[in-house]
Scaffold this motif. Structure first.
Motif, PDB file in Angstrom:
ATOM      1  N   GLY B 242       9.192 -47.245  20.272  1.00 51.93           N
ATOM      2  CA  GLY B 242       9.130 -46.392  19.093  1.00 51.93           C
ATOM      3  C   GLY B 242       9.731 -45.020  19.311  1.00 51.93           C
ATOM      4  O   GLY B 242       9.965 -44.599  20.450  1.00 51.93           O
ATOM      5  N   LYS B 243       9.997 -44.341  18.195  1.00 50.42           N
ATOM      6  CA  LYS B 243      10.588 -43.002  18.278  1.00 50.42           C
ATOM      7  C   LYS B 243       9.528 -41.918  18.407  1.00 50.42           C
ATOM      8  O   LYS B 243       9.840 -40.748  18.572  1.00 50.42           O
ATOM      9  CB  LYS B 243      11.413 -42.717  17.017  1.00 50.42           C
ATOM     10  N   GLY B 244       8.293 -42.302  18.300  1.00 52.84           N
ATOM     11  CA  GLY B 244       7.219 -41.323  18.415  1.00 52.84           C
ATOM     12  C   GLY B 244       6.702 -40.914  17.051  1.00 52.84           C
ATOM     13  O   GLY B 244       7.454 -40.874  16.074  1.00 52.84           O
ATOM     14  N   TRP B 245       5.408 -40.607  17.013  1.00 52.08           N
ATOM     15  CA  TRP B 245       4.746 -40.235  15.761  1.00 52.08           C
ATOM     16  C   TRP B 245       5.420 -39.017  15.141  1.00 52.08           C
ATOM     17  O   TRP B 245       5.721 -38.057  15.853  1.00 52.08           O
ATOM     18  CB  TRP B 245       3.270 -39.945  16.053  1.00 52.08           C
ATOM     19  N   LEU B 246       5.681 -39.063  13.845  1.00 53.94           N
ATOM     20  CA  LEU B 246       6.324 -37.991  13.075  1.00 53.94           C
ATOM     21  C   LEU B 246       7.792 -37.827  13.413  1.00 53.94           C
ATOM     22  O   LEU B 246       8.438 -36.910  12.956  1.00 53.94           O
ATOM     23  CB  LEU B 246       5.634 -36.630  13.293  1.00 53.94           C
ATOM     24  N   HIS B 247       8.350 -38.724  14.241  1.00 51.45           N
ATOM     25  CA  HIS B 247       9.736 -38.553  14.634  1.00 51.45           C
ATOM     26  C   HIS B 247      10.646 -39.691  14.196  1.00 51.45           C
ATOM     27  O   HIS B 247      11.749 -39.821  14.706  1.00 51.45           O
ATOM     28  CB  HIS B 247       9.841 -38.338  16.144  1.00 51.45           C
ATOM     29  N   GLY B 248      10.176 -40.523  13.290  1.00 47.27           N
ATOM     30  CA  GLY B 248      11.039 -41.584  12.777  1.00 47.27           C
ATOM     31  C   GLY B 248      12.069 -40.989  11.840  1.00 47.27           C
ATOM     32  O   GLY B 248      11.721 -40.434  10.806  1.00 47.27           O
ATOM     33  N   THR B 249      13.343 -41.050  12.220  1.00 45.84           N
ATOM     34  CA  THR B 249      14.351 -40.391  11.381  1.00 45.84           C
ATOM     35  C   THR B 249      14.500 -41.103  10.044  1.00 45.84           C
ATOM     36  O   THR B 249      14.666 -40.462   9.019  1.00 45.84           O
ATOM     37  CB  THR B 249      15.716 -40.374  12.087  1.00 45.84           C
ATOM     38  N   GLN B 250      14.447 -42.411  10.056  1.00 43.75           N
ATOM     39  CA  GLN B 250      14.599 -43.156   8.806  1.00 43.75           C
ATOM     40  C   GLN B 250      13.555 -42.727   7.781  1.00 43.75           C
ATOM     41  O   GLN B 250      13.866 -42.511   6.633  1.00 43.75           O
ATOM     42  CB  GLN B 250      14.414 -44.653   9.080  1.00 43.75           C
ATOM     43  N   SER B 251      12.319 -42.620   8.243  1.00 43.79           N
ATOM     44  CA  SER B 251      11.265 -42.288   7.295  1.00 43.79           C
ATOM     45  C   SER B 251      11.249 -40.792   6.982  1.00 43.79           C
ATOM     46  O   SER B 251      11.048 -40.408   5.846  1.00 43.79           O
ATOM     47  CB  SER B 251       9.911 -42.746   7.815  1.00 43.79           C
ATOM     48  N   GLN B 252      11.456 -39.974   7.985  1.00 44.68           N
ATOM     49  CA  GLN B 252      11.352 -38.527   7.740  1.00 44.68           C
ATOM     50  C   GLN B 252      12.524 -37.990   6.925  1.00 44.68           C
ATOM     51  O   GLN B 252      12.414 -36.983   6.276  1.00 44.68           O
ATOM     52  CB  GLN B 252      11.258 -37.761   9.068  1.00 44.68           C
ATOM     53  N   LEU B 253      13.674 -38.639   7.007  1.00 45.03           N
ATOM     54  CA  LEU B 253      14.839 -38.120   6.300  1.00 45.03           C
ATOM     55  C   LEU B 253      15.077 -38.823   4.974  1.00 45.03           C
ATOM     56  O   LEU B 253      16.183 -38.851   4.463  1.00 45.03           O
ATOM     57  CB  LEU B 253      16.089 -38.231   7.174  1.00 45.03           C
ATOM     58  N   ASP B 254      14.024 -39.448   4.427  1.00 47.76           N
ATOM     59  CA  ASP B 254      14.112 -39.980   3.063  1.00 47.76           C
ATOM     60  C   ASP B 254      14.972 -41.216   2.901  1.00 47.76           C
ATOM     61  O   ASP B 254      15.378 -41.528   1.799  1.00 47.76           O
ATOM     62  CB  ASP B 254      14.695 -38.923   2.106  1.00 47.76           C
ATOM     63  N   PHE B 255      15.333 -41.884   3.981  1.00 49.53           N
ATOM     64  CA  PHE B 255      16.170 -43.067   3.794  1.00 49.53           C
ATOM     65  C   PHE B 255      15.345 -44.289   3.422  1.00 49.53           C
ATOM     66  O   PHE B 255      15.843 -45.231   2.861  1.00 49.53           O
ATOM     67  CB  PHE B 255      16.989 -43.368   5.063  1.00 49.53           C
ATOM     68  N   LEU B 256      14.084 -44.247   3.781  1.00 49.99           N
ATOM     69  CA  LEU B 256      13.219 -45.401   3.557  1.00 49.99           C
ATOM     70  C   LEU B 256      12.506 -45.257   2.212  1.00 49.99           C
ATOM     71  O   LEU B 256      11.808 -44.289   1.983  1.00 49.99           O
ATOM     72  CB  LEU B 256      12.190 -45.463   4.688  1.00 49.99           C
ATOM     73  N   PRO B 257      12.695 -46.217   1.322  1.00 55.67           N
ATOM     74  CA  PRO B 257      12.043 -46.111   0.019  1.00 55.67           C
ATOM     75  C   PRO B 257      10.583 -46.548   0.101  1.00 55.67           C
ATOM     76  O   PRO B 257      10.209 -47.307   0.994  1.00 55.67           O
ATOM     77  CB  PRO B 257      12.846 -47.082  -0.843  1.00 55.67           C
ATOM     78  N   GLU B 258       9.790 -46.056  -0.825  1.00 54.70           N
ATOM     79  CA  GLU B 258       8.372 -46.444  -0.942  1.00 54.70           C
ATOM     80  C   GLU B 258       7.700 -46.516   0.418  1.00 54.70           C
ATOM     81  O   GLU B 258       6.944 -47.442   0.703  1.00 54.70           O
ATOM     82  CB  GLU B 258       8.257 -47.793  -1.659  1.00 54.70           C
ATOM     83  N   ARG B 259       7.988 -45.495   1.244  1.00 54.79           N
ATOM     84  CA  ARG B 259       7.548 -45.634   2.625  1.00 54.79           C
ATOM     85  C   ARG B 259       6.049 -45.438   2.796  1.00 54.79           C
ATOM     86  O   ARG B 259       5.508 -45.824   3.815  1.00 54.79           O
ATOM     87  CB  ARG B 259       8.307 -44.665   3.524  1.00 54.79           C
ATOM     88  N   HIS B 260       5.351 -44.842   1.826  1.00 57.24           N
ATOM     89  CA  HIS B 260       3.906 -44.711   2.030  1.00 57.24           C
ATOM     90  C   HIS B 260       3.144 -45.847   1.367  1.00 57.24           C
ATOM     91  O   HIS B 260       1.978 -46.038   1.622  1.00 57.24           O
ATOM     92  CB  HIS B 260       3.392 -43.349   1.572  1.00 57.24           C
TER      93      HIS B 260
END
Lengths: 610, 368
Positions: B242-260
């Motif tokens: 894993g990339k580490g908690w709070l460090h997922g670029t896909q999720s943190q940079l808005d690329f992942l839809p409906e991520r929550h």
């Protein structure tokens, strides 16, 4: 029991399949996806279109977009946020309030996105920051456009205002399928012209594709599709006349409407008291808002289109046209007015405003001196069905078609209406009060102006409009006035009878209002009205303390000028001011003087008002 | 009575099965951790989720107090009311996102299909357990009708995810009751026969698009395929550790839809890698296993069937959600149970576990 074991086995197999697939994605294909993740850096950033501007009929700017400089911070890009805030506070004299709001907003904004620290920086602060910018990594100034209404309260009820898009707006935008077009837009038209013509004013959003690094910072712009600005609106409003009308109504409760009889364009529309629309643009404080909401003078209401008053005697010319057309009266016929009217075979006497009566009265005198008895008899003989039909044609009880959403239909009563609303039949006595514009009959100042406008145009009907033309930079598109079916009279000479009667009101020495228009170099015709009090709106509560003042009559006056070639048709309504001739007519006199004679003459006439 | 028994009796007095509870609490804890990251570190969202957990926990507690024979008695009523509400929602429900699921009762809007997630297992379990087991063909057929009637109404809304869950819960009860393998084979054949009907008559355009997209996501990288491509990149780039908690670029940079919500699994996979994913599966397996254990221990056929099908349905959530997020199944709206943000599903799930605990803890004394 065995089936449970079988199920659990199937569960295990499925988990194995899922995990196997994930192992394939995360371990075997890791290199591939890691590369793609790193490449995944193109972001689409929407750009808000500049909102269309609003001008008056002479090209004077009424609503503009001014740059609003906001200091923003991306907390994730700063080295030491606390230190940075301290330094900035010192440099730009920030208040602890600013810092606190910043900290609050920070919690609601996604990481790597700018958090506003202070908006509406002045130019000096902008310069000061720009020079020192190298000291503040992570902080930057965002220049966005913000709506500004240079004439403030003078045009609030015409222009309305824009304010923050709220959840209800979002729902509506989604329903219309244009939510994406508002991706970068902060404000939306909430009232007046800004709301009515939102679609024209807004424009088309653009976007840019930017490359970001793996911390979300923008590295470079790949492609820009510029927004298409909203179209500019040119209104029929004459800002000078509007300001004059506003000045004349300052400190009073009431409204003024001025139409151009040629195309029914709205030259001026004032509702007093008013308020500053600029308060709403960047979010009004709840204290300011509740002050507006709770003010007993109700500034939020547009009295010109939402103020509902009995029309009183102002509609006597229209009723005269009806009587002539139905053959109930003729221009030559006279009746005797003893000072009261009685429905045959009943006891109750309906009194004239002149206790001892007007003596012999013909139709001209009935308008000139506003003879109630004449109209009691006329209404009695015509009946409510005829009155409802004719007055509806003059626009009473109907939307005028003005291009703002804040409008009331008021009420033109009929038999059906009373049955539905009051669960009671229509009594003959009801008709008598309607004959002098009282009782169940109510109207807005705009309706009164339009009814006079139709009279002046001898039945030609054109919807009153604020919008004159739309300008998209290439085409200046002038809008044709929306005509309706004209009112056709069997005898068109009946128009002249009513108009001549209105001329007598302001020009004959026994007319009710000749004094207010004494010695005008142009010829005015008009009609006064003094409405027994009826509060504004149907559900207003009486405040015991202010009851006395609020029980005074509403002063109304409709007028047009010049008599031979009308340029202005006007209504002025002053709430609880007393008689129409003595209170509203002088306001119209000043307005006409200002328009026809210029500023100086207007002021000298104003001096003689008292 | 020794100390250990005393402690156990305290849990039993409140009708709570603590091994199961432990597994559920662990899942909820995981949810809050991942949600904090997926929501862009929004404490407000975490708090709202926590409140929802509180409500759901309360629902579980209440339902655990009610003895199973009460459920057995009232199952037809719950089923009948649920069916009526489903018809009502089709006639007068509110439309949101192109589907008609919500019923507005004036004071609250809710999805009647949620009721069916519990009412169908209750009704099928009651009906089948009243017949001689293993059930004959006729009873199985009636059981199928009981399960499919609401499932079809829900599919018509259209809410394919819930339809699937409701249908499954009914089928599981029949399977656990010991319907013959021949019938299982026949059912499988019927289901495959149902697929064309589903495709041509019940699915809407956007749903068909999702299926087509699954087969070839790269064909439409800016439209419907975007979700799947982005979530696969998120999962794959998470790697082993894993990339580490709070460090997922896909999720943190808005690329992942409906991520929550539905795609929260991709955030977990990106930030905690294969290790995190495996740990999550251990938790789900533990809860499923405990549920099946409770089913096996049940005293009555009704309790056994009910507990079994609630547990298996819970696992179907996991299977469908992970399957869709990792690109094995088409995108149907099924949340990752107890981890995805929001919705009535958390309350329904915990209510189901409440019933499970009720089955386990209301045992007649003569049995001991």
């Amino acid at each position: 029991m065995r089936r449970s074991v079988v199920s659990l086995t199937i569960v295990m197999v499925i988990v194995a399949i899922l995990l196997g697939n994930l192992y394939y994605l995360q371990v075997k294909q890791f290199e591939n996806y890691a590369t793609r993740s790193n490449d995944n850096r193109i972001r689409v950033v929407p750009i808000a279109p500049p909102r269309g501007l609003i001008y008056d009929r002479n090209g004077v700017l009424l609503a503009e977009n001014i740059p609003n400089f906001t200091l923003e911070i991306v907390p994730e890009n700063t080295d030491n946020l606390e230190q940075l805030l301290d330094d900035l506070a010192e440099l730009l004299e920030l208040t602890p309030n600013d810092i606190e709001r910043f900290q609050n907003q920070r919690k609601q904004i996604r990481r790597f996105n700018p958090v506003p620290l202070k908006s509406q920086l002045n130019e000096q602060q902008v310069a000061l920051f720009s020079v020192n910018q190298h000291r503040f990594p992570g902080a930057s100034i965002d220049a966005s456009l913000s709506r500004y209404y240079p004439y403030g309260a003078a045009l609030t009820h015409v222009l309305g205002y824009v304010a923050r898009i709220n959840t209800r707006d979002v729902e509506r935008l989604e329903e219309q399928g244009i939510r994406a077009n508002y991706a970068a837009t902060r404000n939306i038209g909430k009232l007046g012209i800004e709301r009515y013509y939102e679609d024209i004013l807004h424009g088309q959003a653009g976007y840019q594709e930017v490359e970001v690094n793996n911390r979300g910072r923008v590295l470079r712009t790949m492609k820009v599709v510029p927004p298409i600005p909203g179209k500019d609106l040119h209104l029929n409003i004459d800002i000078n006349l509007q300001l004059k009308a506003k000045q004349l109504l300052d400190g009073r409760r009431g409204s003024a409407v001025v139409l151009d009889p040629v195309d029914s364009g709205v030259l001026a529309m004032v509702s007093s008291p008013s308020y500053d629309p600029n308060l709403f643009v960047n979010g009004i404080s709840s204290k300011d808002y509740s002050a507006l909401l709770e003010s007993p003078h109700r500034p939020l209401i547009n009295r010109a289109t939402q103020g509902v008053y009995p029309p009183a005697s102002t509609i006597k010319p229209q009723l005269a046209v009806m009587g002539l057309e139905l053959g109930l009266v003729t221009p030559q016929e006279r009746i005797w007015d003893p000072g009261w009217f009685q429905i045959p075979n009943t006891e109750r006497r309906f009194r004239d405003w002149k206790r001892w009566g007007h003596g012999w009265v013909d139709v001209y005198k009935a308008i000139e001196q506003s003879v109630d008895t004449y109209y009691y008899k006329l209404a009695y003989e015509a009946g409510i069905n005829n009155i409802h039909q004719y007055m509806s044609e003059f626009g009473f009880g109907e939307y005028s078609g003005i291009d703002i959403h804040e409008e009331s239909k008021a009420n033109m009563p009929s038999r059906e209406w009373k049955r539905q609303r009051h669960k009671e039949p229509w009594w003959q006595g009801d008709t008598i009060s309607v004959g002098i514009g009282q009782g169940y009959w109510t109207s807005t100042p705009l309706q009164l102006t339009q009814a006079t406008n139709i009279l002046v145009n001898r039945g030609k009907r054109t919807q009153p409009k604020l919008l004159r033309a739309v300008d998209d930079g290439e085409h200046f598109e002038k809008l044709p006035p929306p005509d309706q079916e004209p009112i056709e009279l069997n005898n068109p000479a009946n128009w002249d009878v009513a108009l001549k009667g209105m001329w007598g009101v302001t020009n004959k020495h026994n007319g009710t209002s000749w004094k207010a228009f004494e010695d005008t170099p142009y010829v005015v015709a008009g009609k006064s009205g003094t409405a027994q009090v009826f509060s504004l709106g149907e559900d207003e509560e009486y405040d015991a303390d202010s009851l006395d003042e609020r029980l005074r009559d509403n002063a109304m006056f409709v007028a047009y000028a010049p008599y031979d070639d009308p340029k202005l048709v006007t209504t002025v309504v002053l709430e609880n001011a007393g008689g129409g001739s003595s209170n509203s007519a002088p306001v119209i006199r000043e307005l006409f003087d200002y328009y026809f004679l210029g500023e100086d003459a207007g002021q000298s006439a104003g001096a003689s008002e008292e | 009575m020794n100390y250990k028994q005393q402690q156990q009796s305290l849990w039993w007095r409140f009708h709570i099965d603590w091994p199961l509870l432990l597994g559920l609490l662990a899942l909820m804890g995981l949810s809050l951790v991942v949600l904090y990251s997926a929501s862009g570190e929004s404490m407000a969202m975490v708090q709202r989720q926590l409140i929802r957990f509180g409500v759901a926990f309360f629902a579980m507690l209440v339902l655990a107090q009610i003895p199973p024979d009460v459920y057995q008695r009232w199952a037809p009523l719950a089923y009948g009311v649920g069916l009526a509400l489903l018809v009502a929602v089709l006639v007068m429900g509110e439309v949101g996102k192109g589907a008609q699921r919500w019923l507005n009762l004036g004071f609250v809007t809710f999805q009647p299909s949620e009721i069916m997630k519990l009412a169908v297992p209750l009704m099928v379990a009651r009906y089948i357990s009243a017949q001689p087991l293993p059930p004959r063909f006729k009873y199985v057929a009636i059981g199928v009708i009981i399960a499919m009637a609401p499932a079809l109404l829900i599919a018509k809304q259209p809410d394919l995810g819930t339809c699937l869950l409701v249908a499954c819960s009914g089928i599981f009860a029949l399977f656990l009751a010991g319907m013959s393998w021949k019938l299982v084979g026949l059912a499988a054949a019927l289901v495959s026969g149902f697929v064309p009907i589903l495709w041509f008559f019940l699915m809407r355009d956007y749903q068909r698009q999702r299926v087509l997209t699954l087969l070839n996501p790269e064909s439409d990288p800016l439209g419907a395929g975007y979700h799947i491509i982005q979530s696969k990149i998120a999962i794959g780039s998470g790697g082993f550790g894993g990339k580490g908690w709070l460090h997922g670029t896909q999720s943190q940079l808005d690329f992942l839809p409906e991520r929550h919500t539905d795609f929260i699994f991709a955030v977990l996979a990106e930030e905690f890698g294969f290790i995190g994913v495996a740990a999550m599966f251990c938790l789900y397996l533990y809860v499923t296993g405990r549920g099946m254990f409770i089913a096996a221990q049940a005293q009555t056929a009704f309790g056994r069937l009910l507990a079994g099908c609630i547990t298996l349905t819970f696992f179907v959530y996991v299977f469908v959600n992970v399957g869709m997020v990792s690109g094995l199944l088409p995108v149907v709206g099924v949340p990752l149970p107890l981890i995805s943000y929001g919705g009535t599903s958390i309350v329904t799930l915990m209510a189901g576990f409440g019933i499970l605990m009720s089955v386990h803890t209301h045992k007649r004394l003569y049995a001991q």
